[in-house]
Scaffold this motif. Structure first.
Motif, PDB file in Angstrom:
ATOM      1  N   LEU A  51       0.827  -1.197   0.000  1.00  5.82           N
ATOM      2  CA  LEU A  51       0.000   0.000   0.000  1.00  5.82           C
ATOM      3  C   LEU A  51       0.866   1.253   0.000  1.00  5.82           C
ATOM      4  N   PRO A  52       0.557   2.239  -0.843  1.00  9.82           N
ATOM      5  CA  PRO A  52       1.270   3.516  -0.800  1.00  9.82           C
ATOM      6  C   PRO A  52       0.991   4.245   0.518  1.00  9.82           C
ATOM      7  N   GLU A  53       1.905   5.119   0.921  1.00 11.01           N
ATOM      8  CA  GLU A  53       1.789   5.812   2.220  1.00 11.01           C
ATOM      9  C   GLU A  53       0.504   6.641   2.326  1.00 11.01           C
ATOM     10  N   MET A  54       0.131   7.322   1.243  1.00 15.26           N
ATOM     11  CA  MET A  54      -1.078   8.149   1.282  1.00 15.26           C
ATOM     12  C   MET A  54      -2.332   7.286   1.479  1.00 15.26           C
ATOM     13  N   VAL A  55      -2.348   6.131   0.850  1.00 20.72           N
ATOM     14  CA  VAL A  55      -3.496   5.217   0.999  1.00 20.72           C
ATOM     15  C   VAL A  55      -3.544   4.683   2.422  1.00 20.72           C
ATOM     16  N   LYS A  56      -2.378   4.380   2.994  1.00 18.79           N
ATOM     17  CA  LYS A  56      -2.331   3.905   4.383  1.00 18.79           C
ATOM     18  C   LYS A  56      -2.919   4.948   5.323  1.00 18.79           C
ATOM     19  N   ALA A  57      -2.529   6.210   5.121  1.00 23.05           N
ATOM     20  CA  ALA A  57      -3.008   7.287   6.000  1.00 23.05           C
ATOM     21  C   ALA A  57      -4.527   7.440   5.897  1.00 23.05           C
ATOM     22  N   ARG A  58      -5.059   7.442   4.667  1.00 22.65           N
ATOM     23  CA  ARG A  58      -6.505   7.588   4.494  1.00 22.65           C
ATOM     24  C   ARG A  58      -7.249   6.359   5.011  1.00 22.65           C
ATOM     25  N   LEU A  59      -6.649   5.178   4.847  1.00 23.41           N
ATOM     26  CA  LEU A  59      -7.277   3.944   5.331  1.00 23.41           C
ATOM     27  C   LEU A  59      -7.371   3.954   6.857  1.00 23.41           C
ATOM     28  N   GLU A  60      -6.351   4.473   7.519  1.00 22.69           N
ATOM     29  CA  GLU A  60      -6.393   4.556   8.982  1.00 22.69           C
ATOM     30  C   GLU A  60      -7.514   5.486   9.436  1.00 22.69           C
ATOM     31  N   LEU A  61      -7.727   6.577   8.688  1.00 24.49           N
ATOM     32  CA  LEU A  61      -8.818   7.488   9.044  1.00 24.49           C
ATOM     33  C   LEU A  61     -10.181   6.838   8.800  1.00 24.49           C
ATOM     34  N   LEU A  62     -10.307   6.131   7.690  1.00 22.14           N
ATOM     35  CA  LEU A  62     -11.575   5.481   7.365  1.00 22.14           C
ATOM     36  C   LEU A  62     -11.906   4.344   8.326  1.00 22.14           C
ATOM     37  N   ALA A  63     -10.888   3.640   8.806  1.00 20.38           N
ATOM     38  CA  ALA A  63     -11.104   2.459   9.650  1.00 20.38           C
ATOM     39  C   ALA A  63     -11.719   2.832  10.995  1.00 20.38           C
ATOM     40  N   GLY A  64     -11.327   3.954  11.541  1.00 15.93           N
ATOM     41  CA  GLY A  64     -11.901   4.402  12.816  1.00 15.93           C
ATOM     42  C   GLY A  64     -11.619   3.434  13.946  1.00 15.93           C
ATOM     43  N   SER A  65     -12.678   2.973  14.616  1.00 12.60           N
ATOM     44  CA  SER A  65     -12.519   2.101  15.788  1.00 12.60           C
ATOM     45  C   SER A  65     -12.150   0.675  15.413  1.00 12.60           C
ATOM     46  N   ARG A  66     -12.184   0.334  14.127  1.00 10.05           N
ATOM     47  CA  ARG A  66     -11.794  -1.009  13.697  1.00 10.05           C
ATOM     48  C   ARG A  66     -10.286  -1.165  13.621  1.00 10.05           C
ATOM     49  N   LEU A  67      -9.549  -0.074  13.849  1.00  8.60           N
ATOM     50  CA  LEU A  67      -8.090  -0.101  13.796  1.00  8.60           C
ATOM     51  C   LEU A  67      -7.535  -0.155  15.215  1.00  8.60           C
ATOM     52  N   THR A  68      -6.606  -1.084  15.475  1.00 10.10           N
ATOM     53  CA  THR A  68      -6.001  -1.169  16.803  1.00 10.10           C
ATOM     54  C   THR A  68      -4.897  -0.121  16.943  1.00 10.10           C
ATOM     55  N   ARG A  69      -4.346   0.019  18.137  1.00  8.43           N
ATOM     56  CA  ARG A  69      -3.252   0.974  18.368  1.00  8.43           C
ATOM     57  C   ARG A  69      -2.019   0.642  17.539  1.00  8.43           C
ATOM     58  N   ASP A  70      -1.839  -0.642  17.244  1.00  4.99           N
ATOM     59  CA  ASP A  70      -0.673  -1.081  16.472  1.00  4.99           C
ATOM     60  C   ASP A  70      -0.857  -0.893  14.971  1.00  4.99           C
ATOM     61  N   GLY A  71      -2.027  -0.409  14.545  1.00  2.00           N
ATOM     62  CA  GLY A  71      -2.281  -0.198  13.126  1.00  2.00           C
ATOM     63  C   GLY A  71      -2.796  -1.434  12.419  1.00  2.00           C
ATOM     64  N   VAL A  72      -3.435  -2.329  13.158  1.00  5.01           N
ATOM     65  CA  VAL A  72      -3.996  -3.544  12.566  1.00  5.01           C
ATOM     66  C   VAL A  72      -5.499  -3.355  12.405  1.00  5.01           C
ATOM     67  N   LEU A  73      -5.976  -3.526  11.200  1.00  6.72           N
ATOM     68  CA  LEU A  73      -7.392  -3.405  10.899  1.00  6.72           C
ATOM     69  C   LEU A  73      -8.065  -4.743  11.183  1.00  6.72           C
ATOM     70  N   VAL A  74      -9.134  -4.733  11.985  1.00  5.93           N
ATOM     71  CA  VAL A  74      -9.841  -5.956  12.357  1.00  5.93           C
ATOM     72  C   VAL A  74     -11.265  -5.873  11.842  1.00  5.93           C
ATOM     73  N   LEU A  75     -11.626  -6.832  10.986  1.00 10.59           N
ATOM     74  CA  LEU A  75     -12.979  -6.915  10.447  1.00 10.59           C
ATOM     75  C   LEU A  75     -13.571  -8.272  10.797  1.00 10.59           C
ATOM     76  N   LYS A  76     -14.880  -8.294  11.100  1.00 12.70           N
ATOM     77  CA  LYS A  76     -15.522  -9.544  11.488  1.00 12.70           C
ATOM     78  C   LYS A  76     -16.777  -9.736  10.659  1.00 12.70           C
ATOM     79  N   SER A  77     -17.022 -10.970  10.259  1.00  9.56           N
ATOM     80  CA  SER A  77     -18.235 -11.298   9.515  1.00  9.56           C
ATOM     81  C   SER A  77     -18.822 -12.592  10.058  1.00  9.56           C
TER      82      SER A  77
END
Length: 140
Positions: A51-77
């Motif tokens: 992932l490019p750096e700009m996409v990472k930054a925007r993805l972290e903003l979009l993820a919100g509470s689904r992102l952990t402090r370590d920067g891991v995105l957690v999704l559940k289905s």
């Protein structure tokens, strides 16, 4: 190590996705306590080499509470009764989030109303004021 295409220019290595399975909550009949159909997907956004750096930054903003402090995105289905369908659904949600993060938002340019627009507004206010003043009691 197959690459999973997200957009034309971005593909994610399948080794970057960590999936774990658990029992789904809610009703399910006889098989509710026997199948691990819920899927928990973890994706390390900050350390992803694809992932490019700009996409990472925007993805972290979009993820919100689904992102952990370590920067891991957690999704559940756990919507479907099938583990395969839940895996497909959670991966598609991840890819959709990444696609959304690739869109660069337009910068807002502050604008001011034109002189003519201000004049029209004041003219309208004056007319309205006249109409309202004529509703009062007549002056003798």
């Amino acid at each position: 190590m197959p690459l999973l295409p997200v957009t034309r220019s971005i593909a994610i290595d399948s080794d970057e996705l960590e999936e774990s399975f658990a029992r789904s909550s809610g009703p399910g009949g006889q098989s509710v306590n026997t199948t691990d159909s819920a899927v928990m997907l973890r994706f390390d956004v900050r350390n992803s080499p694809n992932l490019p750096e700009m996409v990472k930054a925007r993805l972290e903003l979009l993820a919100g509470s689904r992102l952990t402090r370590d920067g891991v995105l957690v999704l559940k289905s756990e919507g479907a009764r099938s583990q395969l369908l839940n895996r497909q659904e959670v991966r598609e949600r991840l890819f959709e989030l990444i696609r959304e993060a690739t869109i660069v938002p337009k910068k807002r340019r502050p604008t001011r109303p034109s002189k003519a627009a201000k004049a029209r507004r004041m003219e309208g206010k004056a007319k309205r004021s006249t109409v309202k003043s004529l509703r009062g009691k007549p002056i003798d």
